[in-house]
Design an enzyme around this catalytic site. Structure first.
Site, mmCIF file in Angstrom:
data_model
loop_
_atom_site.group_PDB
_atom_site.id
_atom_site.type_symbol
_atom_site.label_atom_id
_atom_site.label_comp_id
_atom_site.label_asym_id
_atom_site.label_seq_id
_atom_site.Cartn_x
_atom_site.Cartn_y
_atom_site.Cartn_z
ATOM 1 N N ASN A 208 4.942 23.790 -101.428
ATOM 2 C CA ASN A 208 4.149 22.798 -102.144
ATOM 3 C C ASN A 208 4.317 21.447 -101.458
ATOM 4 O O ASN A 208 5.041 21.323 -100.462
ATOM 5 C CB ASN A 208 4.524 22.754 -103.636
ATOM 6 N N GLU A 211 7.993 20.241 -101.134
ATOM 7 C CA GLU A 211 8.765 21.068 -100.204
ATOM 8 C C GLU A 211 8.355 20.800 -98.763
ATOM 9 O O GLU A 211 9.209 20.704 -97.866
ATOM 10 C CB GLU A 211 8.574 22.543 -100.545
ATOM 11 N N ASP A 278 3.147 31.769 -107.700
ATOM 12 C CA ASP A 278 3.245 33.231 -107.592
ATOM 13 C C ASP A 278 1.862 33.849 -107.431
ATOM 14 O O ASP A 278 1.676 34.801 -106.664
ATOM 15 C CB ASP A 278 3.913 33.807 -108.848
#
Length: 326
Positions: A208, A211, A278
């Site tokens: 993301n 990150e 996910d």
């Protein structure tokens, strides 16, 4: 900007059926306690939640498995659980999806990861976590690695889902990712905040915004700094692509040759972003296994995320729901 026609999407999603995807990652249970608040506790200044119902969902890498099932593929979960009642509840949840549980390695030294969310009037009041973040032992690493290599024999793709619960040690990542590369398999990896040097070789890595910023050492404040960070990550990791997920701003795909594709969000309403990553990694992996290009797979993953954030709680998206948004 990426474009994907409805006809092409129909062709790709039809090919999702039966694709075998190995999911290596931190498996957990998401427990939801639903109720309403009418008063404040006389014991402490906290709301009293009158419980009306309780639900369970597969969380973490387990939610990747749920999404893959909903998309029509055949996932094989691989991870570590405790020797406790929650491990049995986790196995029961997988069996309900008609998913095998032979890849769940029991480790009596740690609990099965459970996240309990108490929700009143569709608002989360508090979350309680039962977990261990300690690195797994070499003995458990060896058991997981052996199981992984046996699963590769019939796999079409691999998803690695890191939630920093101690499973994905540098040693285990090194062995499993090299084994997948040796078989020429697609590997999609969802990282956590830490150095990315152990996350290779892979096909696509999906950080993301935060990150990507931390891993690249570049504060992402605008499109120029995003592009700089994405290209730096792409050049520093043995991978074909970096897909940066950016919340309400959509996604940005960085591929070989310096190409950048910005994909705007298609979410109409955002109720809950729980598990959206996910959904992205699951859709990306099965789309690539079905023959999609990196740009097409990213576009499909973006559409899938747009559906799932419109649902409350840990959720998944079916092929029919995915097609209906395109």
């Amino acid at each position: 900007m990426s474009t994907l026609s409805r006809e092409r999407a129909k062709t790709l999603t039809a090919a999702f059926g039966g694709k075998r995807i190995v999911v290596l990652g931190d498996l957990m249970l998401d427990e939801f306690i639903w109720g309403r608040v009418r008063r404040i506790s006389p014991e402490a200044p906290v709301p009293v939640v009158e419980v009306e119902r309780q639900t369970l969902a597969l969380g973490g890498a387990g939610n990747v498995v749920s999404n893959l099932v909903a998309l029509g593929s055949v996932p094989s979960p691989l991870g570590v659980v405790g020797d406790d009642i929650d491990a049995e509840r986790l196995r029961y949840a997988f069996r309900n999806l008609q998913v095998g549980v032979d890849g769940l390695v029991a480790d009596g030294s740690r609990p099965t990861t459970v996240k309990t969310r108490i929700i009143a009037h569709n608002q989360q009041v508090v979350r309680a976590d039962r977990e261990s973040r300690a690195a797994i032992s070499e003995e458990i690493e060896d058991r997981v690695s052996a199981r992984f290599e046996s699963e590769l024999e019939t796999a079409d793709a691999v998803v690695v889902s890191d939630y920093s619960k101690g499973l994905l040690t540098a040693r285990l990542l090194g062995r499993t990712l090299k084994a997948a590369r040796a078989r020429g398999l697609i590997v999609c990896l969802d990282p956590k905040l830490r150095g990315f040097t152990h996350y290779q070789p892979v096909t696509v890595i999906t950080p993301n915004n935060q990150e990507a910023s931390e891993a690249a050492g570049i504060p992402i404040e605008d499109e120029a700094s995003l592009t700089e960070a994405g290209r730096k990550l792409l050049s520093s990791i043995d991978c074909r692509a970096v897909l940066v997920t950016r919340g309400e701003e959509g996604m940005s795909l960085f591929t070989d040759g310096g190409r950048v594709t910005h994909i705007p969000t298609v979410a109409r309403e955002v109720y809950d972003v729980t598990g959206a990553g996910d959904t992205v990694i699951a859709t990306l992996a099965v789309a690539l296994a079905a023959g999609a290009s990196l740009e097409e797979a990213a576009a499909l993953a973006n559409y899938a995320a747009g559906v799932v954030v419109g649902k409350v709680g840990t959720a998944s998206v079916t092929r029919e729901e995915l097609l209906a948004t395109i």
